[in-house]
Every structure is written in structure tokens, then in C-alpha cells.
Design an enzyme around this catalytic site. Structure first.
Site, PDB file in Angstrom:
ATOM      1  N   CYS A  14       0.798  -1.207   0.055  1.00 14.98           N
ATOM      2  CA  CYS A  14      -0.099  -0.006   0.010  1.00 14.98           C
ATOM      3  C   CYS A  14       0.980   1.171   0.059  1.00 14.98           C
ATOM      4  O   CYS A  14       0.613   2.238  -0.666  1.00 14.98           O
ATOM      5  CB  CYS A  14      -0.909  -0.101   1.445  1.00 14.98           C
ATOM      6  SG  CYS A  14      -2.159   1.514   1.148  1.00 14.98           S
ATOM      7  N   CYS A  46      -6.350  -2.873   7.401  1.00 16.95           N
ATOM      8  CA  CYS A  46      -7.471  -2.153   7.153  1.00 16.95           C
ATOM      9  C   CYS A  46      -8.678  -2.928   6.535  1.00 16.95           C
ATOM     10  O   CYS A  46      -9.621  -2.561   7.099  1.00 16.95           O
ATOM     11  CB  CYS A  46      -7.326  -0.836   6.491  1.00 16.95           C
ATOM     12  SG  CYS A  46      -6.602  -0.998   4.851  1.00 16.95           S
TER      13      CYS A  46
END
Length: 377
Positions: free
Chosen positions: A116, A213
Site C-alpha cells: 500500500c 485495514c
């Protein structure tokens, strides 16, 4: 008369320096934005929407959720700077989530937070910051950027307990020249929270995010089954000679080094997962000493050290897990972006898909790193 450098390293006043702050809605990035705004910088807050709000709002302990977007916007209002939300759902799914699922199906143990940073925050978001004519982009990561004789260097955070260097090894020299990490020098997370309270931020007491997440409650298997129906095919648990000891409900439920939850009883010696074979749908188990790895093969290396990567054998320190301290090793390049790392003291549970991060021996400097392709004793 030469203009002195401001706190972000530019020879101009803060009010003439635009900085995009990547805001997750948590206390760390909120403090960065508030601090820079208070210092008079031209701050622009940007928050990424990485997945569906409906699912996000129902989940606690994760970053970038709907609640977090609201919190980031509120901090921007409190401190008086503009804030934007960018829809990165498709980018995030293609660059991070799909590879995460496929890696698990391939028997690896991926680290999606690194991908990410590499493929979304420090690539696409960084380009957006440039499009906004920002001089730099700041984040709430606990890591330090220091200017050395050959340019910007990446160094561990002052607080070893909060250091995030393992997750940022793939930051390129070009990205590092544009990035800033204002929290890296702080002595503790408590110091960050004290700053949040001083700025009167509504997130001052907000808990830290714990999970990846998009993985609620750390349940990787349920996410992968949803992304890849049919992934949890049952199979055999075997020892290193191939003797069947039991059965499992899917290789995705296991990681190298795992001991608990094997469902094998009546044995004198504790057994650990030493290998995953997705093609044969087998979980291979063995004694603890079978986990010891001395030589690690590393691919996709990002080099941040001085000089060319190839051609030199180096004594360094390496991390093969985020939770372990750096250990002495010898780095032997085998190509432009590949190497063998010899651990002077064998490590247990080295797993393909994890990162191997390089540190300058006896220093806080990060020399880069790569992805573990395999290992041997």
C-alpha cells in the site's frame, strides 16, 4: 542574503511552502497536519477512500474507514486548512488486495501495508501531491529522513517501539527526496498524543488501528474466501517424510512457524508448520529446529545504500519479521534486484512473502530491502 531553510528543508518562508499531508484520520497524521498548519505552512489534507464505506463503518480498529474520513475532515476544519477525499478503491483493490489474496493462495505470508505504501500512498498519492503544486508530501509514519553527504537517507525512528522502517523499505530515492516524516524524531507515542491535546484535536485520545485495514479482526481466511471462492479446499497435514498426520480445512488457515491449531494430538514433540504446499493442498509440519533458516533468497530489492548494489559483499543487519530486531548478516548480490542473505544466527519461521529489510550495521540507516522468495538451513 540567503534565505534560511525552513523546518521542511526549503529556502523560503513556511507560508510560501505547500505541503500535502496524507491523513488517515488517526492521531499521528492529524498531529502532522496540525503542527505544520500551526507553523504557517500552506497545508492541504488528503484522505484516501480505499474500500466501501458501508463495510468500513461497521468495523473498528482499522485505518481509512468511513469514520476515519470524518475524523480527518474534522481536524482540517479545526485547524483551518482544505481537505480532500480521493476515491482509490479500484487502485487499492488491484494494487494491494488482489495480490494479498493470491499470495496467500500461493502459500506465502504477504505484508499488504508495504504494498500500500509502495503502490498507492508513495506512488499515486505522491503524484497527486505534485499535481497540486506541493513542495513535498508529509505523513505520520514513525521513521526519519536525514540529509547525508549523498542526499536524503532513510533512518529508523527515535522510538524503537514505534519504528516503521520494516514497512517503508521500498521507498525509492526519488520518493524520499519528496517525502517528509515530522514524527520520526519524537521519543514516544505519548509525545504525539500530548501534541494532539495541545492543538485541541478531537482525535487526541483515539485508539491506534490494530488490524490490516481490509481484514476485520485479523481474520485473513474469511477475507480470502470471500475474494477467492473455493480457496479453502481441504487437504492433508503431513510430516517431512510425507506421512499423513491429520487433515485441514484449507492451506490459507496456516502460516510458517505456526504451532497452535494444528489439531494433532498424542505426540511427544511439539510440531510446527515448516512449509505450505498449495498445489498438493498439504501443510507440512516438523520439529522446531526444522524452522531454522540460515540463507534467505531475496527478490525485488530496492537499494537505498551508497554506491551500486551489485558487485560488493556487505556486512549488514537484517529484519525478516516486523516484530524482530535486526540481526547480523552478510548480503551477497546475485543480480540487479536479487541477493542471498546469510544470517549469522539462524532465524526461525522465515516465510516467503515477508520482507527482508537491510540496515547499516551499527547505525540507524535503512539500506533498503526486498521480498523473501525462500530460505534454507
Amino acid at each position: 542574503m540567503t534565505q534560511p531553510l525552513n523546518s521542511l528543508g526549503f529556502p523560503k518562508p513556511p507560508q510560501d511552502t505547500r505541503v500535502v499531508v496524507a491523513m488517515s484520520g488517526g492521531v499521528d497524521s492529524s498531529v502532522v497536519a496540525a503542527q505544520l498548519a500551526e507553523e504557517g505552512y500552506d497545508v492541504v489534507g488528503v484522505t484516501l477512500q480505499l474500500y466501501d464505506h458501508g463495510a468500513a463503518l461497521a468495523k473498528k480498529g482499522a485505518c481509512c474507514a468511513g469514520r476515519d474520513i470524518h475524523d480527518a475532515r474534522r481536524v482540517a476544519e479545526e485547524m483551518g486548512f482544505p481537505h480532500y477525499v480521493l476515491d482509490y478503491e479500484n487502485t487499492f483493490r488491484e494494487a494491494v488486495i488482489d495480490e494479498f489474496a493470491d499470495s496467500y493462495l500461493g502459500g506465502a505470508t504477504p505484508v499488504p501495508c508495504i504494498r500500500c505504501n509502495e503502490r498507492v500512498k508513495f506512488r499515486d498519492l505522491l503524484e497527486t501531491a505534485k499535481d497540486l503544486d506541493a513542495d513535498c508530501m508529509a505523513t505520520g509514519h514513525y521513521i526519519q529522513r536525514k540529509v547525508g553527504p549523498r542526499g536524503p537517507e532513510l533512518h529508523c525512528a527515535a522510538d524503537a517501539a514505534r519504528d516503521q522502517s520494516y514497512f517503508l523499505f521500498s521507498t525509492t530515492p526519488e520518493q524520499l527526496s519528496y517525502l517528509r516524516f515530522p514524527l520520526g524524531h519524537l521519543p514516544s507515542k505519548q509525545a504525539t498524543r500530548e501534541l494532539a491535546a495541545r492543538y485541541g484535536l478531537s482525535v487526541a485520545d483515539k485508539p491506534d488501528s490494530q488490524d490490516i485495514c481490509f481484514v476485520p479482526n485479523g481474520d485473513y481466511a474469511s477475507v480470502i474466501k470471500k475474494l477467492r471462492p473455493g480457496a479453502a479446499d481441504p487437504g492433508e497435514i503431513v510430516d517431512q517424510s510425507g506421512t499423513v498426520l491429520g487433515y485441514h480445512d484449507g492451506v490459507i488457515h496456516y502460516t510458517v512457524g505456526q504451532r497452535r491449531g494444528l489439531g494433532i494430538g498424542g505426540l511427544d514433540t511439539p510440531l510446527y508448520v515448516v512449509k505450505l504446499d498449495p498445489e498438493a493442498r498439504q501443510v507440512v509440519v516438523g520439529p522446531k529446529d526444522a524452522l531454522a533458516t540460515r540463507v534467505v533468497s531475496v527478490k525485488e530489492i530496492n537499494w537505498l545504500g551508497d554506491g551500486a548494489f551489485e558487485g560488493s559483499v556487505r556486512e549488514i543487519a537484517v529484519k525478516v519479521r516486523s516484530t524482530r530486531p535486526p540481526r547480523a548478516a552478510i548480503l551477497r548480490p546475485t543480480g540487479p534486484h536479487t541477493a542471498e542473505v546469510e544470517l549469522l544466527t539462524p532465524e526461525e519461521g522465515v516465510s516467503p512473502g515477508q520482507a527482508c529489510v537491510f540496515y547499516e550495521d551499527g547505525s540507524s540507516r535503512i539500506l533498503g530491502g526486498g521480498w523473501i522468495a525462500g530460505g534454507r538451513g
